[in-house]
Design a protein around this motif. Sequence first.
Motif, PDB file in Angstrom:
ATOM      1  N   ALA A 359       0.830  -1.209   0.000  1.00 54.47           N
ATOM      2  CA  ALA A 359       0.000   0.000   0.000  1.00 54.47           C
ATOM      3  C   ALA A 359       0.863   1.257   0.000  1.00 54.47           C
ATOM      4  O   ALA A 359       0.559   2.237  -0.694  1.00 54.47           O
ATOM      5  N   LYS A 360       1.954   1.251   0.766  1.00 53.25           N
ATOM      6  CA  LYS A 360       2.844   2.414   0.816  1.00 53.25           C
ATOM      7  C   LYS A 360       3.468   2.684  -0.549  1.00 53.25           C
ATOM      8  O   LYS A 360       3.544   3.837  -1.005  1.00 53.25           O
ATOM      9  N   LYS A 361       3.872   1.628  -1.221  1.00 56.53           N
ATOM     10  CA  LYS A 361       4.477   1.785  -2.543  1.00 56.53           C
ATOM     11  C   LYS A 361       3.458   2.292  -3.559  1.00 56.53           C
ATOM     12  O   LYS A 361       3.762   3.189  -4.359  1.00 56.53           O
ATOM     13  N   ILE A 362       2.249   1.746  -3.515  1.00 55.04           N
ATOM     14  CA  ILE A 362       1.210   2.160  -4.473  1.00 55.04           C
ATOM     15  C   ILE A 362       0.780   3.598  -4.226  1.00 55.04           C
ATOM     16  O   ILE A 362       0.585   4.381  -5.166  1.00 55.04           O
ATOM     17  N   ARG A 363       0.644   3.993  -2.946  1.00 58.36           N
ATOM     18  CA  ARG A 363       0.265   5.377  -2.640  1.00 58.36           C
ATOM     19  C   ARG A 363       1.310   6.354  -3.163  1.00 58.36           C
ATOM     20  O   ARG A 363       0.978   7.405  -3.730  1.00 58.36           O
ATOM     21  N   SER A 364       2.584   5.992  -3.020  1.00 63.63           N
ATOM     22  CA  SER A 364       3.652   6.863  -3.503  1.00 63.63           C
ATOM     23  C   SER A 364       3.588   7.024  -5.018  1.00 63.63           C
ATOM     24  O   SER A 364       3.758   8.127  -5.543  1.00 63.63           O
ATOM     25  N   GLN A 365       3.321   5.931  -5.727  1.00 67.78           N
ATOM     26  CA  GLN A 365       3.257   5.984  -7.189  1.00 67.78           C
ATOM     27  C   GLN A 365       2.068   6.825  -7.656  1.00 67.78           C
ATOM     28  O   GLN A 365       2.187   7.617  -8.590  1.00 67.78           O
ATOM     29  N   PHE A 366       0.925   6.648  -7.018  1.00 67.63           N
ATOM     30  CA  PHE A 366      -0.271   7.350  -7.475  1.00 67.63           C
ATOM     31  C   PHE A 366      -0.288   8.814  -7.047  1.00 67.63           C
ATOM     32  O   PHE A 366      -0.915   9.637  -7.707  1.00 67.63           O
ATOM     33  N   GLN A 367       0.406   9.175  -5.968  1.00 66.76           N
ATOM     34  CA  GLN A 367       0.481  10.582  -5.577  1.00 66.76           C
ATOM     35  C   GLN A 367       1.236  11.400  -6.604  1.00 66.76           C
ATOM     36  O   GLN A 367       0.959  12.590  -6.796  1.00 66.76           O
ATOM     37  N   GLN A 368       2.178  10.754  -7.291  1.00 61.21           N
ATOM     38  CA  GLN A 368       2.944  11.456  -8.322  1.00 61.21           C
ATOM     39  C   GLN A 368       2.082  11.841  -9.513  1.00 61.21           C
ATOM     40  O   GLN A 368       2.407  12.780 -10.238  1.00 61.21           O
ATOM     41  N   LEU A 369       0.983  11.119  -9.724  1.00 56.95           N
ATOM     42  CA  LEU A 369       0.111  11.425 -10.858  1.00 56.95           C
ATOM     43  C   LEU A 369      -0.571  12.776 -10.708  1.00 56.95           C
ATOM     44  O   LEU A 369      -0.997  13.382 -11.693  1.00 56.95           O
ATOM     45  N   GLN A 370      -0.683  13.263  -9.480  1.00 55.55           N
ATOM     46  CA  GLN A 370      -1.337  14.554  -9.255  1.00 55.55           C
ATOM     47  C   GLN A 370      -0.515  15.702  -9.828  1.00 55.55           C
ATOM     48  O   GLN A 370      -1.066  16.721 -10.248  1.00 55.55           O
ATOM     49  N   SER A 371       0.809  15.552  -9.822  1.00 56.73           N
ATOM     50  CA  SER A 371       1.673  16.640 -10.283  1.00 56.73           C
ATOM     51  C   SER A 371       2.248  16.408 -11.674  1.00 56.73           C
ATOM     52  O   SER A 371       3.082  17.176 -12.131  1.00 56.73           O
ATOM     53  N   VAL A 372       1.827  15.340 -12.333  1.00 54.20           N
ATOM     54  CA  VAL A 372       2.359  15.043 -13.661  1.00 54.20           C
ATOM     55  C   VAL A 372       1.821  16.052 -14.675  1.00 54.20           C
ATOM     56  O   VAL A 372       0.614  16.327 -14.725  1.00 54.20           O
ATOM     57  N   LYS A 373       2.735  16.616 -15.478  1.00 53.80           N
ATOM     58  CA  LYS A 373       2.334  17.520 -16.547  1.00 53.80           C
ATOM     59  C   LYS A 373       2.386  16.801 -17.885  1.00 53.80           C
ATOM     60  O   LYS A 373       3.210  15.906 -18.081  1.00 53.80           O
ATOM     61  N   GLN A 374       1.517  17.215 -18.795  1.00 52.50           N
ATOM     62  CA  GLN A 374       1.512  16.615 -20.122  1.00 52.50           C
ATOM     63  C   GLN A 374       0.979  17.628 -21.126  1.00 52.50           C
ATOM     64  O   GLN A 374       0.382  18.640 -20.764  1.00 52.50           O
ATOM     65  N   TRP A 375       1.216  17.339 -22.406  1.00 51.34           N
ATOM     66  CA  TRP A 375       0.751  18.240 -23.464  1.00 51.34           C
ATOM     67  C   TRP A 375      -0.745  18.034 -23.695  1.00 51.34           C
ATOM     68  O   TRP A 375      -1.198  16.922 -23.874  1.00 51.34           O
ATOM     69  N   HIS A 376      -1.488  19.144 -23.691  1.00 54.00           N
ATOM     70  CA  HIS A 376      -2.917  19.127 -23.986  1.00 54.00           C
ATOM     71  C   HIS A 376      -3.124  19.748 -25.358  1.00 54.00           C
ATOM     72  O   HIS A 376      -2.685  20.884 -25.615  1.00 54.00           O
ATOM     73  N   LYS A 377      -3.775  19.010 -26.244  1.00 51.56           N
ATOM     74  CA  LYS A 377      -3.937  19.453 -27.635  1.00 51.56           C
ATOM     75  C   LYS A 377      -5.210  20.266 -27.812  1.00 51.56           C
ATOM     76  O   LYS A 377      -6.120  20.219 -26.995  1.00 51.56           O
ATOM     77  N   ALA A 378      -5.238  21.004 -28.932  1.00 53.12           N
ATOM     78  CA  ALA A 378      -6.424  21.777 -29.347  1.00 53.12           C
ATOM     79  C   ALA A 378      -6.890  22.735 -28.253  1.00 53.12           C
ATOM     80  O   ALA A 378      -8.070  22.818 -27.929  1.00 53.12           O
TER      81      ALA A 378
END
Length: 608
Positions: A359-378
């Motif tokens: 659970a600790k490992k999974i929480r750490s991985q998924f918390q990073q998704l909150q700050s992930v940036k990506q290209w948004h098209k259109a």
Amino acid sequence: MEEWVGSIWHKYITKKASTDFDEAKVTFAQVSKSAGMIFRALGGSPAKRVEAAAARDYIVRRSFLQKISGSHHQLSLAWQDETSLRLPESIAVFPSKSLNKNLYLWLAALAAQSDEKFNHWAKDNQARVLDVLQRYPSLKTRYYAMLEALLQLRPAIDTLPKAHQALEKSVIQALKEPGSVTHFPMANYAPQAVYLWLYPSANVQISPPVDNELNHQKKESSKNKQESKVARKKTERIQDPHTRDGMMVFRLENLFSWSEFSKINRAEDDTDNEDAQRVAEDLDKITLSKQQNQKTAKLKVDLDLPSASEDDIPLGAGLKLPEWDYKLSKLIDDRCLLQPMLPKDSSAKKLPANLSSAAKKIRSQFQQLQSVKQWHKAQPQGEELDISAWLDFHIQSKQGPAPQKGLYRSFKSNNRDLSCLLLADISMSTDAHIDDNNRVIDVIQSSMLLFGEALEAVGDEFAMYGFSSVKRHHVRFTMLKNFAEKYNDDVRGRIQALQPGFYTRMGAAIRQATKVLSAQKNTQKLLLILTDGKPNDIDHYEGRFGIEDTHQAILEAKRLGLRPFCITIDQQADEYLPYLFGSDGFTVILNPTALPNKLPHLYHQLTS
């Protein structure tokens, strides 16, 4: 000595009388997937099973050796009914393996273009063969290659009695030029088997005996699930002999064989016969009768539902839901009663210690998704020009007024505007053991706990429910977490209080889950279904009925903008899940114990 000599003689005379080419034999198991694929690809019903057919009685003229050996009373022929396509258990008709395999595939293609009903066996087969050859000209080469080999194996016409010569000529002409023969002479025997044609349904399937006083239910063990498919058997119903116990006179010639009826009340005998599977496979016909004991001689005991004091906590009076009847092609309103429930004796509990590290490992991985940036098209504004959007706009503007559309790309944080509902199958099959330490229900609990930790970490909106059923008037919908509730120790306690339920009326549960999820205002809505088997219940909700109802429930969810996705540990799921969810709408977990760790990552792949 006599028995040894008899066995040697039997093997010798049977081999001499056989017309099969054993060295070129192809079994159904070797081509089942290919035949099923062709049957469905060419238009066969996706809900029909493709399975092996047991040998059936076929009254045909036999050779002298066949009469001596007592063989060729039965043949394994191809036929279909409304629930399945039955192909021979094995084919050794031709001296070539490739021809025998092509015969399987030809029969599957022929069945895909026809239904199970025959007005005239020979005329209808001609029309169906002609239709297949016209639709798929590439099959002509294979058909005529098999036909040439088959004609060489058929008896010479001049060796047949005059009464049968005209019939044989008509059959051969119909095979060579489908549709050219409209009259078939009468004869005392059927023509030699025409393996290139389908035969009428053998009507082997009957409704099981139902005891109105005692609803006998049987849990399929995990061992039976691993067994290979066997051919369906013929069945018959007989009147139960109302005899009383009395003096038994022992006569050697009256000893029972397996094929004779013996009055044994199997429905009330709860001891397992370990040899029953072998005996059933040896029988040509399985005999059933319905016991007519007096009601006063029985004690009615409800073995299904626990008493109200021991059962889960019901929430309200229940919800009426429709159900799809594939025979009527109609959605029947208010056919099912769904009962929302809470697990009994659940209390707030912490995450189990054995899951803390994962659970600790999974929480750490998924918390990073909150700050992930990506290209948004259109986008209407952004750091770069969106070349793809600009080209679309340029081309459309030349053809007429182009719609207003963003022409830029923007690199910014991902706004996860989605909601997910996890629906878990907690039927009685989840009580089966995966290994010495884990049951299926234990794996489901661990999976849901880690799933909750992951989604709580990333901040996505989610809900979790479980379901099982006992006929259509009692579909249990267990609430573990709704969308308005935070994921906390109370939710963890409910998950850990889950117990295996009853049966799997999947359509009703999916409809209620669809209703709950569609009420959310998020842009993306994911419906995850976690199961270990196909839809089934103890009333009519078995086989094609359950498959078709679940299929319609999935279609209803998709029409409302939901994305259904199934995660299963059933190793035979590829036989029915492609029809229910589509080829990319499910995944099979080969190692069930890995499910707790894989479920959060599957969610990430589906929503990234």
